[in-house]
Scaffold this active site. Structure first.
Site, PDB file in Angstrom:
ATOM      1  N   SER A  61       0.832  -1.204   0.000  1.00 53.51           N
ATOM      2  CA  SER A  61       0.000   0.000   0.000  1.00 53.51           C
ATOM      3  C   SER A  61       0.872   1.261   0.000  1.00 53.51           C
ATOM      4  O   SER A  61       1.655   1.462  -0.927  1.00 53.51           O
ATOM      5  CB  SER A  61      -0.954  -0.035   1.198  1.00 53.51           C
TER       6      SER A  61
ATOM      7  N   ASP B  44      -9.423  -2.955  -6.058  1.00 54.77           N
ATOM      8  CA  ASP B  44      -8.813  -2.171  -4.983  1.00 54.77           C
ATOM      9  C   ASP B  44      -9.619  -0.901  -4.732  1.00 54.77           C
ATOM     10  O   ASP B  44      -9.812  -0.092  -5.640  1.00 54.77           O
ATOM     11  CB  ASP B  44      -7.371  -1.816  -5.347  1.00 54.77           C
TER      12      ASP B  44
ATOM     13  N   HIS C 184      -7.293  -5.381  -1.267  1.00 50.48           N
ATOM     14  CA  HIS C 184      -6.126  -4.580  -0.904  1.00 50.48           C
ATOM     15  C   HIS C 184      -5.255  -5.254   0.155  1.00 50.48           C
ATOM     16  O   HIS C 184      -4.052  -5.001   0.222  1.00 50.48           O
ATOM     17  CB  HIS C 184      -6.588  -3.211  -0.388  1.00 50.48           C
TER      18      HIS C 184
END
Length: 463
Positions: free
Chosen positions: A156, A412, A440
């Site tokens: 991320s 996502d 995610h």
């Protein structure tokens, strides 16, 4: 101070974990501001995790195994605890975990709101990467020159940092892996949040399609929160807006079911007792609060800024999306996601206070939280900065020679698929693994499969 001397190893201790794991706990001192390294320093904490091989030497100078550093998501997320991994550095990024953590109280040590905001300016990806380079040079000081590069795995926001690494210090990198972490190459958050709002709408529709009975339940819950003042143990307030922030979980595998479970718990409380019980309030507090994530709350919009201010982008864009009008939306109750989590959502609500009814403007986290409430002025100052430095060098990325292997998720909710694919096309030597079977949090929920796919990108060849 030269780059080679930017970090100083302060302490190292070894612990043996079950499963033949050997963990070194490392502490470093690094400059707070690399442009003025003598002014002040920060303490960085990291864990080096090594799989012990029976009969093998354990001295670093003898083994000189390659390093891979893990950069957690966020911003403001500390590294996880050691897992069954081979040789990896779990780094608490500056301001997180045990690396000079940021709270309202520790920020207050810097002085007034202006000084606190100036301090927070130094906690973006550019300085996180400088920290990584300083630490790398310390840990590989005894390595031969051709083995001093290391690998990076960025999850991320950690992937955003990895792309900044590719832009600023590619000579320190052997290879880069990102999972849900190819950043939008933009100068401000507005275009990012426009696409994010659309994605969050899709996830709301998926939620109510799976649990259609929850729409009426949510309306009842919001009515209860509008008519009653519910306080958390720390004195914060459970507003309807904060409750709707549970939608931040919609982007994770299992997130729809998690929120449904909370809705059921709330409904059961109201049906049985007419009020929320202490365990229910505590559950909502932990799943919607940012008291332990100051960097996330204040700096989230700033991670997209390059030469432009954020000016509370998500709040400014909110009127374009009437679906997120909360309890007053006649067409459905949409939960919000992370693009709203750190903004000032201004919605008039009738709330009884001291046996009187006032029309009060809630500013969400910074109004419903005791901890963040101390930092409203600081957050406003950070949102006004218009001279954020560049995080990405497009020309450098276009001539990049470091192998990059990126997992990109079609579904996502936090890093939009369209932006991720655009960025992958810009970075030379980037090989994407694209999937619509993970969310995610794929690195956590489907770790074995995901890592296997990334290593296959690295090790397999296509004629």
């Amino acid at each position: 101070m030269s780059d080679m001397n930017a970090a100083k190893l302060i302490s190292r201790c070894w612990n043996n974990l079950p499963g033949r794991l050997r963990v070194s706990e490392l502490a470093f001192d690094v400059p707070l501001d690399y442009s003025n390294p003598a002014s002040a320093s920060l303490r960085l904490f990291a864990r080096g995790v090594q799989r012990r091989v029976p009969g093998a030497a354990v001295d670093d100078k003898e083994r000189q195994l390659p390093w891979i550093v893990f950069l957690q998501g966020g911003p403001g997320g500390a590294s996880p605890q050691p897992q069954e991994v081979g040789w990896i550095l779990l780094l608490d990024q500056r301001g997180t975990g045990l690396s000079t953590p940021i709270t309202a109280a520790t920020l207050a040590l810097q002085g007034n709101a202006i000084k606190q905001a100036e301090y927070l300016r130094l906690f973006r990806a550019d300085n996180i990467v400088r920290d990584c380079e300083a630490v790398r040079k310390v840990l590989t000081a005894y390595y031969p020159g051709d083995r001093q590069k290391w690998s990076v795995l960025g999850q991320s926001f950690g992937g955003f940092c990895a792309v900044t690494y590719l832009s600023k210090h590619p000579k320190g990198l052997k290879e880069v892996f990102t999972t849900g972490g190819l950043p939008p190459l933009v100068s401000k958050p507005d275009p990012v949040y426009e696409r994010t709002y659309d994605k969050v709408q899709m996830r709301n529709k998926a939620y109510y399609s799976k649990f259609p009975e929850d729409e009426q339940r949510v309306r009842i819950i919001l009515r209860y929160l509008t008519e009653n003042t519910i306080t958390f143990p720390d004195g914060g307030v459970l507003t309807p807006e904060r409750f709707l922030q549970l939608g931040i979980h919609f982007g994770m595998k299992g997130g729809l079911d998690l929120v449904h479970g909370i809705i059921l718990k709330c409904t059961n409380d109201l049906d049985t007792f007419g009020f929320f019980t202490r365990p229910t309030i505590a559950l909502i507090e932990s799943d919607t609060g940012a008291d332990n994530g100051i960097l996330y709350a204040i700096m989230h919009e700033a991670i997209y800024c390059q030469g432009e201010p954020s000016n509370w982008a998500a709040e400014r864009l909110l009127p374009r999306f009437p679906e997120f009008r909360g309890a007053h939306n006649p067409h459905g109750i949409f939960f919000t996601g992370e693009m709203v989590g750190n903004t000032f959502i201004a919605e008039m609500q009738r709330v009884p206070v001291a046996k009187k009814v006032y029309l009060q403007v809630y500013k969400h986290w910074f109004e419903s939280s005791q901890e963040l409430g101390q930092l409203k002025e600081v957050a406003d100052i950070v949102a006004s900065y218009n001279d954020w430095p560049q995080l990405y060098d497009i020309e450098q990325l276009a001539r990049n020679e470091v192998p990059v292997y990126s997992a990109t998720y079609v579904e996502d909710m936090y890093v939009h698929f369209s932006y991720a694919t655009e960025t992958a096309a810009v970075i030379r030597n980037c090989k994407p693994f694209v999937t619509n079977t993970m969310y995610h949090n794929g690195l956590r929920s489907d770790s074995a499969e995901l890592i296997a796919q990334l290593f296959a990108l690295r090790d397999d060849t296509i004629d």
